[in-house]
Design a protein around this motif. Structure first.
Motif, PDB file in Angstrom:
ATOM      1  N   UNK A   1     -39.996-119.951  23.354  1.00 21.00           N
ATOM      2  CA  UNK A   1     -38.709-120.056  24.056  1.00 21.00           C
ATOM      3  C   UNK A   1     -38.776-119.474  25.475  1.00 21.00           C
TER       4      UNK A   1
ATOM      5  N   UNK B   1     -40.490-122.030  27.618  1.00 17.05           N
ATOM      6  CA  UNK B   1     -39.590-123.155  27.925  1.00 17.05           C
ATOM      7  C   UNK B   1     -38.576-122.751  28.994  1.00 17.05           C
ATOM      8  N   UNK B   2     -38.067-121.535  28.918  1.00 16.22           N
ATOM      9  CA  UNK B   2     -37.125-121.086  29.961  1.00 16.22           C
ATOM     10  C   UNK B   2     -37.798-121.029  31.334  1.00 16.22           C
ATOM     11  N   UNK B   3     -39.056-120.618  31.351  1.00 19.64           N
ATOM     12  CA  UNK B   3     -39.784-120.565  32.629  1.00 19.64           C
ATOM     13  C   UNK B   3     -39.967-121.973  33.218  1.00 19.64           C
ATOM     14  N   UNK B   4     -40.239-122.936  32.341  1.00 16.17           N
ATOM     15  CA  UNK B   4     -40.377-124.328  32.795  1.00 16.17           C
ATOM     16  C   UNK B   4     -39.057-124.808  33.405  1.00 16.17           C
ATOM     17  N   UNK B   5     -37.952-124.474  32.741  1.00 19.33           N
ATOM     18  CA  UNK B   5     -36.640-124.906  33.234  1.00 19.33           C
ATOM     19  C   UNK B   5     -36.343-124.317  34.618  1.00 19.33           C
TER      20      UNK B   5
ATOM     21  N   UNK C   1     -38.125-126.511  37.073  1.00 20.01           N
ATOM     22  CA  UNK C   1     -37.489-127.830  37.211  1.00 20.01           C
ATOM     23  C   UNK C   1     -36.179-127.706  37.986  1.00 20.01           C
TER      24      UNK C   1
ATOM     25  N   UNK D   1     -40.477-133.435  37.293  1.00 21.12           N
ATOM     26  CA  UNK D   1     -40.472-133.908  35.907  1.00 21.12           C
ATOM     27  C   UNK D   1     -41.862-134.220  35.343  1.00 21.12           C
ATOM     28  N   UNK D   2     -42.700-134.928  36.099  1.00 25.50           N
ATOM     29  CA  UNK D   2     -44.047-135.170  35.552  1.00 25.50           C
ATOM     30  C   UNK D   2     -44.784-133.865  35.240  1.00 25.50           C
TER      31      UNK D   2
ATOM     32  N   UNK E   1     -43.342-130.987  34.366  1.00 26.23           N
ATOM     33  CA  UNK E   1     -42.725-130.428  33.157  1.00 26.23           C
ATOM     34  C   UNK E   1     -43.272-131.141  31.920  1.00 26.23           C
ATOM     35  N   UNK E   2     -43.415-132.456  32.052  1.00 27.18           N
ATOM     36  CA  UNK E   2     -43.961-133.239  30.927  1.00 27.18           C
ATOM     37  C   UNK E   2     -45.385-132.793  30.592  1.00 27.18           C
TER      38      UNK E   2
ATOM     39  N   UNK F   1     -45.204-129.536  28.684  1.00 23.22           N
ATOM     40  CA  UNK F   1     -44.824-129.729  27.278  1.00 23.22           C
ATOM     41  C   UNK F   1     -45.964-130.350  26.472  1.00 23.22           C
TER      42      UNK F   1
END
Lengths: 96, 96, 96, 96, 96, 96
Positions: free
Chosen positions: F61, F64-68, F71, F79-80, F82-83, F86
């Motif tokens: 989690x 994921x927050x760091x990725x957000x 973004x 987006x690419x 971030x993809x 993931x």
């Protein structure tokens, strides 16, 4: 496509002119082009300007200094690009 | 603050080293620094490297060629930065 | 993953909304998206917006003009991206 | 300076040509120019393209959609640029 | 304008949500926001996130570490932004 | 090559120091590094900092927050990236 279109033809010629021998010798322009390519993390540009540097008889040490200028200006996010440049130099037997 | 802290001291020294005389003469490094400053649209960097170029006896024409390399690489979004560079050169009586 | 998470769902919807038909027709938004993709040198975005342009019946010439806007704004470091766009158009039989 | 030099003359003409009426109408190109200016956070470019949009009779709503495309593509670091665009529109009495 | 429009309202809420307390405490998110602001050289963002850091009781030393992360990642072109951050900290009496 | 050269050795050490435990714990620095990698769309940096996050026991989690944050700051052109992040998390069995 890019060559036969008037826009790209003019743009390309302008780019060639900018990097041609002037009051700044072409060798130093190619080295600058390499610094910029590292800083902007443009992989194709790195390959292109390394070849330009070599064609102008830039030495191994000059090329390495140009890479450092790019890394210094652009920070650690340029590291993968610097690594690509060194790998290319190795593949071309410019460095061991 | 930036000077007395060890990180910034090391970082600053590394930057100075990168732009000092090497196999690439300092003059050409300062010109590269100006190209990069135009391309990255860094106003303070433009003023800094124009002064560096002049201190290294770069000519008016060399400075202009360095600006062009930045504009060519970075496109029309660098125009305001090129204008700032020319305005600075005018203020410093380097160009009319 | 990106779809089932609330943040990415909202972000994605906002992006879809931004590029949907509005007072600016979707076709022109997709062309703008392509210009931006070239300028920011985002390869996946180029493929995505070329497909968006074609889905909106943008013509070959409109797509080429959008690519030029990206190159003009972003300079010669966008050339590899423009080349990718033209290669994609060729693969899709949009250009010869 | 920028006008009388051949490089800048050619570069400027190419930029004008890119943004002139084509298969994409000039109005939509100016709106794209505004989106790009927001995304690249180029303040002078924002003022320039807002004037271009207004000269082409782009409506308030079209201009706002173009700003949103820039913000969506470039993220929250473009917010100060979007705020400048809205302030400019207010100063020009385009919005209340 | 930005607040009353649905796009900007949603975008702004998403931004607030992203920077709110989560599994990563808000203090560390604000410090990350400051690192990003330095790296992207966004002056308004620097002021905004310094205030966010202080509101979350980040210490002087934590703020300085966040600035260093931005400079390290983004290189010497971020120096003017780091200087602005230190000047702001001085004006706010956070540092001497 | 990069390691035996004094410039790269110093630069690398400075980078290591910046990301080492300080008043900001290394875990949060690695998460910040990931946010920066997404925002700057640096693919190798994404892989590097995801591994750094995991080595510091950052949770799914938190990552994921760091990725957000990346973004949100950098917009839909990230987006690419971030993809890719993931996909990497999936390959490493961090997420399903």
């Amino acid at each position: 496509m890019l060559d036969s279109d008037e826009f790209f033809e003019t743009f390309g010629k302008l780019d060639d002119l900018t990097y041609s021998d002037g009051v700044i010798p072409k060798k130093y322009k190619e080295l600058t082009g390499l610094s910029i390519s590292i800083l902007t993390r443009c992989e194709e540009c790195i390959l292109y300007h390394i070849q330009g540097c070599l064609a102008e008889k830039a030495t191994r040490q000059e090329i390495i200094e140009a890479i450092k200028i790019g890394v210094m200006g652009g920070g650690s996010i340029t590291y993968p690009s610097a690594r690509l440049a060194f790998k290319t130099l190795k593949d071309l037997k410019v460095i061991d």
